[in-house]
Design a protein around this motif. Structure first.
Motif, PDB file in Angstrom:
ATOM      1  N   ASP A 467       0.747  -1.208   0.042  1.00  0.00           N
ATOM      2  CA  ASP A 467      -0.007  -0.073  -0.120  1.00  0.00           C
ATOM      3  C   ASP A 467       0.734   1.451   0.015  1.00  0.00           C
ATOM      4  O   ASP A 467       0.277   2.135  -0.303  1.00  0.00           O
ATOM      5  CB  ASP A 467      -0.944   0.175   1.114  1.00  0.00           C
ATOM      6  CG  ASP A 467      -2.081  -0.784   1.201  1.00  0.00           C
ATOM      7  OD1 ASP A 467      -2.089  -1.417   0.129  1.00  0.00           O
ATOM      8  OD2 ASP A 467      -2.915  -1.042   2.136  1.00  0.00           O
ATOM      9  N   TYR A 468       2.097   1.142   0.490  1.00  0.00           N
ATOM     10  CA  TYR A 468       2.733   2.493   0.872  1.00  0.00           C
ATOM     11  C   TYR A 468       3.573   2.693  -0.665  1.00  0.00           C
ATOM     12  O   TYR A 468       4.307   3.740  -0.932  1.00  0.00           O
ATOM     13  CB  TYR A 468       4.028   2.036   1.829  1.00  0.00           C
ATOM     14  CG  TYR A 468       3.193   2.412   3.180  1.00  0.00           C
ATOM     15  CD1 TYR A 468       3.500   3.373   3.737  1.00  0.00           C
ATOM     16  CD2 TYR A 468       2.879   1.163   3.787  1.00  0.00           C
ATOM     17  CE1 TYR A 468       2.909   3.484   5.247  1.00  0.00           C
ATOM     18  CE2 TYR A 468       2.372   1.510   4.868  1.00  0.00           C
ATOM     19  CZ  TYR A 468       2.401   2.597   5.626  1.00  0.00           C
ATOM     20  OH  TYR A 468       1.964   2.534   7.053  1.00  0.00           O
ATOM     21  N   GLY A 469       3.232   1.937  -1.772  1.00  0.00           N
ATOM     22  CA  GLY A 469       3.649   2.134  -3.029  1.00  0.00           C
ATOM     23  C   GLY A 469       2.757   2.809  -3.898  1.00  0.00           C
ATOM     24  O   GLY A 469       3.262   3.728  -4.699  1.00  0.00           O
ATOM     25  N   ARG A 470       1.452   2.896  -3.478  1.00  0.00           N
ATOM     26  CA  ARG A 470       0.580   3.598  -4.505  1.00  0.00           C
ATOM     27  C   ARG A 470       0.247   5.243  -3.741  1.00  0.00           C
ATOM     28  O   ARG A 470      -0.117   5.361  -2.562  1.00  0.00           O
ATOM     29  CB  ARG A 470      -0.642   3.064  -3.996  1.00  0.00           C
ATOM     30  CG  ARG A 470      -2.096   3.587  -4.895  1.00  0.00           C
ATOM     31  CD  ARG A 470      -3.099   2.821  -4.897  1.00  0.00           C
ATOM     32  NE  ARG A 470      -4.054   3.845  -5.660  1.00  0.00           N
ATOM     33  CZ  ARG A 470      -5.536   4.035  -5.211  1.00  0.00           C
ATOM     34  NH1 ARG A 470      -5.708   3.459  -4.225  1.00  0.00           N
ATOM     35  NH2 ARG A 470      -6.193   4.879  -5.847  1.00  0.00           N
ATOM     36  N   ILE A 471       0.689   6.161  -4.452  1.00  0.00           N
ATOM     37  CA  ILE A 471       0.706   7.378  -3.992  1.00  0.00           C
ATOM     38  C   ILE A 471      -0.764   7.933  -4.433  1.00  0.00           C
ATOM     39  O   ILE A 471      -1.012   7.925  -5.372  1.00  0.00           O
ATOM     40  CB  ILE A 471       1.785   8.241  -4.850  1.00  0.00           C
ATOM     41  CG1 ILE A 471       3.311   7.495  -4.736  1.00  0.00           C
ATOM     42  CG2 ILE A 471       1.910   9.607  -4.509  1.00  0.00           C
ATOM     43  CD1 ILE A 471       3.810   7.491  -3.172  1.00  0.00           C
ATOM     44  N   LEU A 472      -1.274   8.513  -3.359  1.00  0.00           N
ATOM     45  CA  LEU A 472      -2.436   9.230  -3.446  1.00  0.00           C
ATOM     46  C   LEU A 472      -2.147  10.741  -3.715  1.00  0.00           C
ATOM     47  O   LEU A 472      -3.011  11.407  -4.305  1.00  0.00           O
ATOM     48  CB  LEU A 472      -3.374   8.954  -2.195  1.00  0.00           C
ATOM     49  CG  LEU A 472      -3.637   7.418  -1.985  1.00  0.00           C
ATOM     50  CD1 LEU A 472      -4.633   7.566  -0.847  1.00  0.00           C
ATOM     51  CD2 LEU A 472      -4.761   7.027  -3.082  1.00  0.00           C
ATOM     52  N   SER A 474       0.131  13.572  -4.909  1.00  0.00           N
ATOM     53  CA  SER A 474       1.495  14.034  -5.665  1.00  0.00           C
ATOM     54  C   SER A 474       2.120  15.191  -5.356  1.00  0.00           C
ATOM     55  O   SER A 474       3.164  15.377  -5.446  1.00  0.00           O
ATOM     56  CB  SER A 474       1.174  13.926  -7.216  1.00  0.00           C
ATOM     57  OG  SER A 474      -0.008  13.213  -7.669  1.00  0.00           O
ATOM     58  N   ASP A 477       3.543  13.707  -2.080  1.00  0.00           N
ATOM     59  CA  ASP A 477       4.277  12.457  -1.951  1.00  0.00           C
ATOM     60  C   ASP A 477       3.724  11.543  -0.775  1.00  0.00           C
ATOM     61  O   ASP A 477       4.528  11.142   0.089  1.00  0.00           O
ATOM     62  CB  ASP A 477       5.762  12.168  -2.172  1.00  0.00           C
ATOM     63  CG  ASP A 477       6.479  11.208  -2.328  1.00  0.00           C
ATOM     64  OD1 ASP A 477       5.689  10.040  -2.545  1.00  0.00           O
ATOM     65  OD2 ASP A 477       7.654  10.898  -2.210  1.00  0.00           O
ATOM     66  N   ASP A 516     -10.112   9.852  -4.489  1.00  0.00           N
ATOM     67  CA  ASP A 516      -9.309   8.578  -3.864  1.00  0.00           C
ATOM     68  C   ASP A 516      -9.256   8.317  -2.456  1.00  0.00           C
ATOM     69  O   ASP A 516      -9.434   7.296  -1.879  1.00  0.00           O
ATOM     70  CB  ASP A 516      -7.821   8.604  -4.546  1.00  0.00           C
ATOM     71  CG  ASP A 516      -7.780   8.466  -5.972  1.00  0.00           C
ATOM     72  OD1 ASP A 516      -8.642   8.141  -6.553  1.00  0.00           O
ATOM     73  OD2 ASP A 516      -6.702   8.879  -6.606  1.00  0.00           O
TER      74      ASP A 516
END
Ligand SMILES: Cc1cc2nc3c(=O)[nH]c(=O)nc-3n(C[C@H](O)[C@H](O)[C@H](O)COP(=O)(O)OP(=O)(O)OC[C@H]3O[C@@H](n4cnc5c(N)ncnc54)[C@H](O)[C@@H]3O)c2cc1C
Ligand SMILES: Cc1cc2nc3c(=O)[nH]c(=O)nc-3n(C[C@H](O)[C@H](O)[C@H](O)COP(=O)(O)OP(=O)(O)OC[C@H]3O[C@@H](n4cnc5c(N)ncnc54)[C@H](O)[C@@H]3O)c2cc1C
Lengths: 541, 302
Positions: A467-472, A474, A477, A516
């Motif tokens: 989950d920490y790879g999907r950036i909500l 930008s 970050d 999101d």
């Protein structure tokens, strides 16, 4: 009715730190907070400065606690896993009055035991901070001034207090406090906990019917005298001590159980937050305490000491790398948290005076704050009127187990932990001692912020925590994992997620990621996205 | 960290990025297209109205249809498309970090095309005095909530600013039975395309107040109104509403390029196209700009 040793009213910085400090002892602590989340009052909107302590009148509790708090602040932040930045500060003056006042502060600083203070010439000030105006003639440098996001500190104290066993009841507004007095003159401690006494006392407030219905069974086994009953809309609590940390409402809450003594007059304050300076946000070294952004136009916290005791300007390079300008001082107009055009204009004007070349655009946002100004009252002809006496120190009222902190303004953030310790000492004394809590652990594991990891750390972490790879977000970050974690740690509103993660605080102000985030929250909270609120009790999306 | 190599990295899969990736790939380059969202298309995906593609396809499509055509082309091309993937940072040595669920990857490339679109100017940045209650949205955010997340945002709506997105949202909201209390614009004519002015404002009798601005937001938890000032007469009037939409214009999002800039210029291996280069009113011109950028990247390369 529920039983607890201590009830704290209000889960702002003061209530949360007090709960944490009290759990060093084997005392049951319940914090009652009217809002759905902690730190939504004064603690969410203030200047965020940890003061070194040269401003406070020597000999006061305020001076003593400020100096020790500032010294211990890095250690506190390490224990609680909270980001802070040691910026240092420069107080600057343009005219003879400011010069006299700054020299006076230097002297006060010496008397208060503040270390590292330096009086600087105007030239020396500009060497350290080149954007300062030519007219600056004197400066007071302090190396230890820090900045912190106040809500992050408060939330960390909340989490740590909770993990140490303090109970927090949110959406629980205190409506009334009843004091149960022992009416037998000369009663000694041994005589207190008799059934007879409790029966009389409780019946006095609840009527015999209700007492018979619920009290005896619940009370059996308690070994201490019932002294207070604190009521919320849903339930009531019996306890030995009540501590009023109700912020702006502290004056009113005080009068639920004690005669008026100090009341609060709210005034407003406006702030401007400038947009992130380009290229500053991502990838800072992991030790945030040392992080200075290369493109940040100011390195220090700047205090402008004006002539004629007018309101000066404060400039703060925040932990997140924005520049914050403010606060103003004004009468509240309708709603004290609203910002005023006049205040914003004033701040920009002052900036032109103090740091003429600082660009005050683009603005990220403006916000309003409320000051809880305390004033003492006395009774004249049956009316409570201001006494006119100046209040220099923290106002801590104690009446037989009922403690009130009324009008704790600056440096309440700086001293929050120290005030918690201080009060804990008094409360334990009042209770005639308490045994230590052997399980007490003052440390909290910091939350993960992917933007503050090195690339190697981040790669590892994301592999193990997808989950920490999907950036909500930008702009700043911020990942889905951080948002989920914030909700698991107690966020129930959009602003709760915002304060815990920093999402919605970048330049799009949430316009790109709102939908999101709503979906993730709905999933995590098990509700529909329409049910999610922005903040506080009644607001809807 | 092991790095993967591509001739060309395209960042952003909106109209511009999709066109750029296709053009570069057709010319023989090995292309990676990285898109933050789960579906390429960018702002097109939330546009359920017609008015797209008249120039490029000679057809009147909805934004979603326009995007679908390009997604289809991508599916039949050798372009590697990574969705749900954010480009975090570009480095001077022509590498980039990409983040997606479960992995952080390093990509090396020869040329990079930035097609990251735009973000909306917020009311916070103007700034408008008053409280900050719930119920205030930018037009694009409202459009996404309604058209992509199928949520309801309010009943009585005030609109600040008259950009294209605001006009299109005004029409859509009236069609959905909502009340547009007023559209407030400080200039002496509405912003955006004349076509939208005709087809959205005039056709749906949206009350437009020119030479006016909002001077105060009212409301504690939810917005309940706003004070509107006529800039000529100074007269103020309070409108009640439960929602405020701001349509204050778009700002190119060049944050990835800005962090690379030295003395105000970008490295020669980086090209910008679409809304992140300059704001376009019409998608057809965005597509053409993307195609040009894709071809130019190849020339710079081969
Ligand atoms: C403009 C401004 C700038 C400041 N800047 C600084 C600074 O730079 N450095 C510094 O050290 N200090 C600063 N301070 C001071 C600091 O912010 C405060 O001292 C601190 O936040 C006070 O916290 P609190 O817990 O008392 O208040 P709050 O955070 O307001 O907490 C009180 C809580 O009580 C709750 N409550 C109220 N009534 C009830 C009820 N009946 N039942 C249940 N709950 C109730 C409220 O909902 C609230 O959550 C500043 C203050 C202001 C106003
Ligand atoms: C409401 C609205 C109505 C419009 N109406 C019309 C119309 O009727 N007719 C018409 O012809 N044109 C219309 N347009 C204009 C046109 O559609 C747009 O100008 C065009 O689609 C913009 O495309 P773009 O690729 O430049 O940007 P975008 O569509 O914004 O695409 C940018 C993409 O980049 C991605 N991205 C950003 N940063 C990163 C990153 N770091 N890593 C990975 N991905 C990233 C984003 O997720 C997004 O998908 C309208 C536009 C809007 C907003």
């Amino acid at each position: 009715m529920e039983h607890t040793d201590i009830v704290i009213i209000g889960a702002g910085l003061l209530g949360c730190f007090l709960a944490r400090a009290l759990r060093q002892y084997d005392l049951s602590v319940t914090v009652l907070e009217k809002e759905r989340d902690v730190c939504t009052g004064i603690s969410k909107a203030n200047t965020g400065i940890i003061y070194p302590g040269y401003d406070m009148a020597p000999g006061t509790l305020k001076a003593r606690l400020t100096v020790s708090s500032c010294r211990n602040f890095p250690e506190l932040c390490r224990a609680l896993g909270v980001r802070y930045a040691n910026r240092g500060s420069l107080m600057v003056g343009f005219g003879p009055e400011a010069e006299a006042s700054i020299r006076n502060k230097w002297e006060k600083g010496q008397r208060n035991g503040v270390e590292g203070l330096e009086l600087l010439s105007g030239e020396e000030c500009r060497r350290r901070e080149p954007l300062l105006a030519k007219g600056v003639r004197i400066g007071l440098f302090s190396p230890d001034t820090c900045v912190v996001n106040p809500w992050e500190l408060g939330i960390a104290a909340y989490e740590n207090a909770r993990s140490n066993g303090a109970i927090f009841r949110l959406s629980s507004k205190v409506m009334a406090i009843h004091r149960i007095r022992n009416r037998r003159a000369g009663a000694t401690a041994e005589m207190f906990p008799t059934e007879q006494y409790r029966a009389e006392a409780t019946a006095e407030f609840y009527g015999t019917e209700q007492y018979r219905a619920e009290t005896p069974a619940e009370h059996s086994g308690t070994e201490w005298p019932l002294k207070f009953i604190v009521e919320t809309a849903e339930t009531s609590f019996s306890c030995r001590c009540v501590i009023n940390c109700a912020g702006l409402a502290a004056g009113d809450v005080h009068e639920m159980a004690a005669p008026p003594s100090v009341r609060i007059r709210p005034t407003g304050a406006d702030y401007i937050l400038l947009e992130d300076f380009p290229g500053m946000t991502p990838k800072m070294p992991p030790d945030v305490s040392t992080r200075i952004h290369s493109r940040m136009p100011l390195r220090h916290v700047i205090f402008h000491e004006p002539e004629q005791k007018r309101k000066g300007l404060t400039l703060v390079p925040t932990v997140d790398g924005n520049l914050m300008i403010g606060p103003t001082e004004r009468e509240p107009f309708e709603n004290p948290t609203a910002t005023e055009a006049e205040g914003i204009r004033w701040l920009r004007e002052k900036c032109r005076e103090v740091v003429p070349d600082l660009p005050t655009e683009p603005i990220l946002r403006t916000f309003g704050a409320v000051r809880p100004n305390p004033y003492e009252v006395l009774c004249e002809n049956d009316r409570w009127i201001p006494s006119g006496r100046k209040l220099f120190d923290f106002n801590i009222k104690e009446e037989e187990g009922f403690f009130s902190l009324i009008g704790i303004k600056t440096p309440g953030l700086t001293c929050a932990a120290a005030l918690g310790e201080y009060l804990t000492g008094h409360i334990v004394d009042f209770l005639g001692g308490a045994s230590e809590n052997p399980a007490y652990d003052p440390t909290r594991c910091p939350e993960i912020r992917v933007s503050e990891m090195t690339w190697e750390e981040r790669e590892q972490w994301v592999q193990n925590h997808p989950d920490y790879g999907r950036i909500l977000c930008s702009c700043r970050d911020i990942s889905e994992g951080e948002v989920r974690d914030a909700i698991r740690r107690g966020a129930v509103t959009l602003d709760g997620v915002k304060r815990r993660t920093g999402i919605f605080m970048g330049r799009c102000q949430g316009s790109r990621c709102l939908s999101d985030v709503l979906l993730v929250m709905a999933e995590e909270l098990g509700c529909s996205p329409d049910e999610i609120r922005k903040d506080t009790a009644g607001g809807i999306l | 960290m092991k790095e993967k190599y591509y001739d060309i990295l395209v960042i952003g899969g909106g109209a511009a990025g999709m066109a750029a990736a296709l053009a570069a790939s057709e010319a023989g380059a090995k292309v990676l297209l990285a898109e933050h969202a789960s579906l390429p298309g960018g702002v097109l995906n939330r546009c359920i109205h017609h008015g797209f593609g008249l120039g490029y396809f000679g057809e009147d499509l909805t934004g979603q249809q326009y995007a679908a055509r390009f997604r289809d082309r991508l599916a039949h091309s050798p372009v590697d498309v990574m969705t749900d993937t954010s480009v975090l940072r570009l480095f001077p040595d022509r590498t980039a970090f990409l983040s997606r669920s479960g992995s952080l990857q390093k990509i090396a490339f020869r040329q990079c095309i930035l097609a990251t679109g735009s973000y909306e100017r917020t009311m916070e940045s103007i700034p408008v005095p008053g409280t900050r209650p719930a119920g205030i949205f930018t037009a694009g955010c409202a459009q996404g909530l309604i058209n992509e997340s199928h949520m309801d945002i309010g009943e009585r709506i005030l609109i600040l600013g008259s950009g294209n997105v605001g006009q299109i949202m005004a029409r859509q909201l009236v069609q959905a039975g909502k009340t547009i209390v007023a559209m407030i614009e400080q200039n002496d004519r509405p912003g955006g395309l004349p076509r939208n002015h005709r087809e959205c404002l005039e056709a749906y009798s949206i009350p437009l107040m020119l030479h006016s601005t909002i001077t105060r937001i009212l409301g504690e938890e939810r917005i309940c109104g706003a004070v509107v000032r006529n800039l000529d007469t100074g007269q103020e009037q309070t409108f009640s509403c439960d929602t405020l939409i701001t349509a204050l214009g778009l700002i190119p999002d060049r944050s990835l390029a800005d962090s690379l800039a030295v003395g105000g210029t970008w490295p020669d291996w980086l090209q910008l196209c679409g809304n992140c280069e300059s704001i376009h009113d019409i998608v057809d011109s965005v597509t053409l700009a993307g195609e040009r950028a894709g071809k130019a990247a190849i020339k710079g390369e081969i």
